[in-house]
Design a protein around this motif. Structure first.
Motif, PDB file in Angstrom:
ATOM      1  N   VAL A 316      39.638 111.397   7.549  1.00  0.00           N
ATOM      2  CA  VAL A 316      39.066 109.893   7.825  1.00  0.00           C
ATOM      3  C   VAL A 316      39.469 109.273   8.900  1.00  0.00           C
ATOM      4  CG1 VAL A 316      38.885 107.533   6.746  1.00  0.00           C
ATOM      5  CG2 VAL A 316      38.550 109.577   5.332  1.00  0.00           C
ATOM      6  N   SER A 317      40.728 109.595   9.640  1.00  0.00           N
ATOM      7  CA  SER A 317      41.392 108.669  10.663  1.00  0.00           C
ATOM      8  C   SER A 317      40.500 109.139  11.801  1.00  0.00           C
ATOM      9  CB  SER A 317      42.737 108.728  10.900  1.00  0.00           C
ATOM     10  OG  SER A 317      43.401 108.254   9.809  1.00  0.00           O
ATOM     11  N   GLY A 318      40.033 108.240  12.828  1.00  0.00           N
ATOM     12  CA  GLY A 318      39.536 108.719  13.997  1.00  0.00           C
ATOM     13  C   GLY A 318      37.959 108.898  13.990  1.00  0.00           C
ATOM     14  N   LYS A 319      37.527 109.081  12.787  1.00  0.00           N
ATOM     15  CA  LYS A 319      35.994 109.624  12.546  1.00  0.00           C
ATOM     16  C   LYS A 319      35.248 108.348  12.933  1.00  0.00           C
ATOM     17  CE  LYS A 319      36.732 113.782  11.584  1.00  0.00           C
ATOM     18  NZ  LYS A 319      37.764 114.262  10.556  1.00  0.00           N
ATOM     19  N   GLY A 321      32.878 105.630  13.356  1.00  0.00           N
ATOM     20  CA  GLY A 321      32.617 104.645  12.166  1.00  0.00           C
ATOM     21  C   GLY A 321      33.813 103.895  11.564  1.00  0.00           C
ATOM     22  N   VAL A 322      34.829 104.761  11.885  1.00  0.00           N
ATOM     23  CA  VAL A 322      36.220 104.277  10.959  1.00  0.00           C
ATOM     24  C   VAL A 322      37.083 103.818  12.259  1.00  0.00           C
ATOM     25  CG1 VAL A 322      38.180 105.400   9.836  1.00  0.00           C
ATOM     26  CG2 VAL A 322      35.880 106.293   9.484  1.00  0.00           C
ATOM     27  N   GLU A 323      37.579 102.524  11.823  1.00  0.00           N
ATOM     28  CA  GLU A 323      38.325 101.937  12.868  1.00  0.00           C
ATOM     29  C   GLU A 323      39.876 101.990  12.506  1.00  0.00           C
ATOM     30  OE1 GLU A 323      37.227  97.909  13.546  1.00  0.00           O
ATOM     31  OE2 GLU A 323      34.961  98.795  14.142  1.00  0.00           O
ATOM     32  N   ALA A 324      40.156 101.970  11.100  1.00  0.00           N
ATOM     33  CA  ALA A 324      41.630 102.320  10.681  1.00  0.00           C
ATOM     34  C   ALA A 324      41.734 102.344   9.326  1.00  0.00           C
ATOM     35  CB  ALA A 324      42.163 100.570  10.872  1.00  0.00           C
ATOM     36  N   VAL A 343      28.840 100.015   3.726  1.00  0.00           N
ATOM     37  CA  VAL A 343      29.079 101.753   3.434  1.00  0.00           C
ATOM     38  C   VAL A 343      29.130 101.936   1.825  1.00  0.00           C
ATOM     39  CG1 VAL A 343      31.032 103.290   3.918  1.00  0.00           C
ATOM     40  CG2 VAL A 343      30.367 101.438   5.628  1.00  0.00           C
ATOM     41  N   VAL A 344      29.791 101.029   0.960  1.00  0.00           N
ATOM     42  CA  VAL A 344      29.899 101.320  -0.425  1.00  0.00           C
ATOM     43  C   VAL A 344      28.482 101.309  -0.838  1.00  0.00           C
ATOM     44  CG1 VAL A 344      30.695 100.163  -2.587  1.00  0.00           C
ATOM     45  CG2 VAL A 344      32.108 100.275  -0.400  1.00  0.00           C
ATOM     46  N   LYS A 345      27.604 100.859  -0.488  1.00  0.00           N
ATOM     47  CA  LYS A 345      25.978 100.616  -0.922  1.00  0.00           C
ATOM     48  C   LYS A 345      25.377 102.033  -0.702  1.00  0.00           C
ATOM     49  CE  LYS A 345      22.020  98.123  -1.280  1.00  0.00           C
ATOM     50  NZ  LYS A 345      20.917  98.252  -0.466  1.00  0.00           N
ATOM     51  N   ALA A 346      25.691 102.354   0.469  1.00  0.00           N
ATOM     52  CA  ALA A 346      24.925 103.689   1.257  1.00  0.00           C
ATOM     53  C   ALA A 346      25.691 104.851   0.363  1.00  0.00           C
ATOM     54  CB  ALA A 346      25.408 103.693   2.463  1.00  0.00           C
ATOM     55  N   CYS A 347      27.113 104.895   0.065  1.00  0.00           N
ATOM     56  CA  CYS A 347      27.816 105.802  -0.596  1.00  0.00           C
ATOM     57  C   CYS A 347      27.147 105.896  -2.097  1.00  0.00           C
ATOM     58  CB  CYS A 347      29.199 105.429  -0.693  1.00  0.00           C
ATOM     59  SG  CYS A 347      29.934 105.882   0.803  1.00  0.00           S
ATOM     60  N   MET A 348      27.006 104.797  -2.471  1.00  0.00           N
ATOM     61  CA  MET A 348      26.437 104.774  -4.111  1.00  0.00           C
ATOM     62  C   MET A 348      25.147 105.806  -4.132  1.00  0.00           C
ATOM     63  SD  MET A 348      25.697 101.849  -6.509  1.00  0.00           S
ATOM     64  CE  MET A 348      23.991 101.739  -6.002  1.00  0.00           C
ATOM     65  N   GLU A 349      24.203 105.265  -3.099  1.00  0.00           N
ATOM     66  CA  GLU A 349      22.852 105.790  -3.099  1.00  0.00           C
ATOM     67  C   GLU A 349      23.157 107.338  -2.885  1.00  0.00           C
ATOM     68  OE1 GLU A 349      20.911 103.462  -0.149  1.00  0.00           O
ATOM     69  OE2 GLU A 349      20.952 101.875  -1.655  1.00  0.00           O
ATOM     70  N   LYS A 350      24.104 107.937  -2.106  1.00  0.00           N
ATOM     71  CA  LYS A 350      24.244 109.223  -1.972  1.00  0.00           C
ATOM     72  C   LYS A 350      25.225 110.125  -3.151  1.00  0.00           C
ATOM     73  CE  LYS A 350      23.415 109.484   2.872  1.00  0.00           C
ATOM     74  NZ  LYS A 350      23.430 110.250   3.706  1.00  0.00           N
ATOM     75  N   GLY A 351      25.576 109.035  -4.232  1.00  0.00           N
ATOM     76  CA  GLY A 351      26.163 109.526  -5.273  1.00  0.00           C
ATOM     77  C   GLY A 351      27.879 109.545  -5.098  1.00  0.00           C
ATOM     78  N   LEU A 381      31.225 109.963   2.316  1.00  0.00           N
ATOM     79  CA  LEU A 381      31.969 108.760   2.839  1.00  0.00           C
ATOM     80  C   LEU A 381      31.625 108.667   4.425  1.00  0.00           C
ATOM     81  CD1 LEU A 381      33.338 105.900   2.509  1.00  0.00           C
ATOM     82  CD2 LEU A 381      35.301 107.139   2.568  1.00  0.00           C
ATOM     83  N   LEU A 382      32.183 109.918   5.017  1.00  0.00           N
ATOM     84  CA  LEU A 382      32.116 109.840   6.544  1.00  0.00           C
ATOM     85  C   LEU A 382      30.536 109.793   7.074  1.00  0.00           C
ATOM     86  CD1 LEU A 382      35.041 112.078   7.280  1.00  0.00           C
ATOM     87  CD2 LEU A 382      34.969 109.659   7.419  1.00  0.00           C
ATOM     88  N   GLU A 383      29.726 110.460   6.430  1.00  0.00           N
ATOM     89  CA  GLU A 383      28.208 110.210   6.847  1.00  0.00           C
ATOM     90  C   GLU A 383      27.875 108.858   6.758  1.00  0.00           C
ATOM     91  OE1 GLU A 383      26.908 114.318   4.568  1.00  0.00           O
ATOM     92  OE2 GLU A 383      25.829 112.541   4.256  1.00  0.00           O
ATOM     93  N   CYS A 384      28.461 108.151   5.686  1.00  0.00           N
ATOM     94  CA  CYS A 384      27.885 106.675   5.531  1.00  0.00           C
ATOM     95  C   CYS A 384      28.490 105.799   6.465  1.00  0.00           C
ATOM     96  CB  CYS A 384      28.195 106.390   4.181  1.00  0.00           C
ATOM     97  SG  CYS A 384      27.065 107.203   2.885  1.00  0.00           S
ATOM     98  N   CYS A 385      29.718 106.113   6.962  1.00  0.00           N
ATOM     99  CA  CYS A 385      30.658 105.383   7.875  1.00  0.00           C
ATOM    100  C   CYS A 385      29.876 105.546   9.163  1.00  0.00           C
ATOM    101  CB  CYS A 385      31.826 105.803   7.976  1.00  0.00           C
ATOM    102  SG  CYS A 385      32.913 105.394   6.776  1.00  0.00           S
TER     103      CYS A 385
END
Ligand code: PLP
Length: 386
Positions: A316-319, A321-324, A343-351, A381-385
């Protein structure tokens, strides 16, 4: 009426639920009414330690259901004595008081601190110090302990005798100790609801030494961090401290309500007959469930937890949309460029079901989440971030 409509009509409006009704699950996968599959990266806010409907956990619960589901605390039952022994043997603590939730586990800790100090130094030694931005529960006393003003506003007067100091500022803590009649310090090793923020190890050690020098109880709230979550059985084991009191709940019984307050040598005999109690505390089914959970949190499982934790951090680090990334073990906070809630809402939509903690995305997956399931969740998650 649909279940969602009934819930909205008849249940007090304290929870801002997502528009999803979960009807079944297995391990780290859950399903809604349409049969849509979700990867559960929140495990009921760190409760279902081995996921949904885990077979070993279920067998332990069913075996106890076939014996006795409840006895009052006027009688002895096997599961709670066995669990207390296990918890003491694995931590070096001496005695346990069982309750039903994290808030109650903290209530007990606070009562122990007040009684210890009252007997040893005088009833005026009643102040409990906690950290700013902490979260310790929703009862009026644990709200008072919670170092976040916005939870307090409309519920005054709260239980008196609590002060909140800045985490990491040892001078402020020293001054609070010097200027108040203090019974205990209560801290989370990682502030969970506060945004997955670990306490600085040097501060924790200095605070612990300060407490020892002044005969102030050093108490750790392990409601969220406990029971394998951070890669050790309890999060304090990541720090150079030995608490006098540890409170825990959430993942302890893997999905049944159980709180435990672990008492160290200094305070093992502080509570006597009638000082505290709970009708459901130490319930045989909850304790049988917890026995099966605690027995499985061994070095092998913790090594797996740490390996998966490293995988999450490295991936996850450095990807985009990911700051820390913060936290320890499988208690992960992700500061995202987009608002965490989006991000959490988008993740939920994607399962993928994730949590928030303040403005961060928070992950508390089951301790045994299969690697391939974890990888799929992190990819989404990374797609959504991004
Ligand atoms: N303490 C901490 C650190 C928590 O995270 C929580 C719940 O999130 C509590 C106490 C309260 O636990 P419960 O909701 O089981 O009363």
């Amino acid at each position: 009426m649909s279940i969602i409509e009934k819930d909205k009509k008849y249940i007090a409006g304290t929870y801002n639920r997502f528009p999803v009704e979960i009807v079944s699950g297995k391990g780290s996968l859950v399903y809604d009414t349409d049969g849509k599959e979700y990867i559960d990266m929140g495990s009921g806010i760190g409760v279902t330690s081995f996921g949904i409907g885990d077979d070993i956990w279920k067998d332990a619960v069913i075996a106890q259901l076939d014996k006795v589901q409840h006895m009052s605390n006027l009688y002895y039952t096997e599961p709670c004595a066995e669990l207390a022994e296990k918890l003491c043997q694995k931590t070096g603590m001496k005695k346990v008081f069982f309750s039903n939730s994290g808030a109650e586990a903290n209530e007990c800790a606070i009562k122990v601190a007040r009684k210890y100090a009252a007997e040893k130094k005088g009833t005026e030694y009643s102040t409990i110090i906690t950290l700013k931005n902490s979260f310790h529960g929703r009862t009026l006393t644990t709200l008072a302990a919670t170092g976040q003003e916005h939870y307090h506003e409309l519920f005054q007067p709260l239980t008196p005798g609590f002060i909140h100091v800045e985490s990491g500022n040892i001078e402020e803590l020293k001054s609070a100790v010097a200027n108040n009649k203090v019974a205990a310090l209560l801290i989370e090793c990682i502030q969970g609801e506060g945004g997955v923020i670990p306490v600085d190890p040097a501060y924790a050690k200095a605070a612990y030494e300060l407490c020892k020098e002044n005969d102030i109880l050093f108490m750790v709230d392990e409601v969220q961090t406990g029971n394998g979550r951070t890669g050790k059985l309890y999060a304090y084991m990541n720090y150079e401290v030995q608490p006098d009191v540890v409170s825990t709940a959430k993942g302890l019984a893997g999905g049944l309500p159980l709180g435990a307050t672990l008492l160290g040598e200094k305070v093992e005999n502080v509570l006597g007959f009638g000082d505290h109690g709970s009708t459901f505390g130490g319930n045989p089914i909850a304790c049988a469930a917890a026995n099966s959970i605690i027995a499985r949190i061994d070095d092998k499982l913790l090594a797996e937890v740490n390996k998966k934790a490293e995988y999450i951090r490295n991936t996850v680090s450095g990807k985009p949309g990911v700051e820390a990334v913060s936290g320890l073990g499988l208690m992960v906070g992700i500061k995202t460029t987009k608002p965490g809630a989006d991000v959490v809402k988008a993740c939920m939509e994607k399962g993928v079901l994730c949590l928030t903690a303040k403005d961060k995305v928070r992950l508390l997956p089951a301790l045994n989440i299969p690697q391939e399931v974890l990888e799929k969740a992190i990819e989404i998650l990374l797609e959504c971030c991004a």
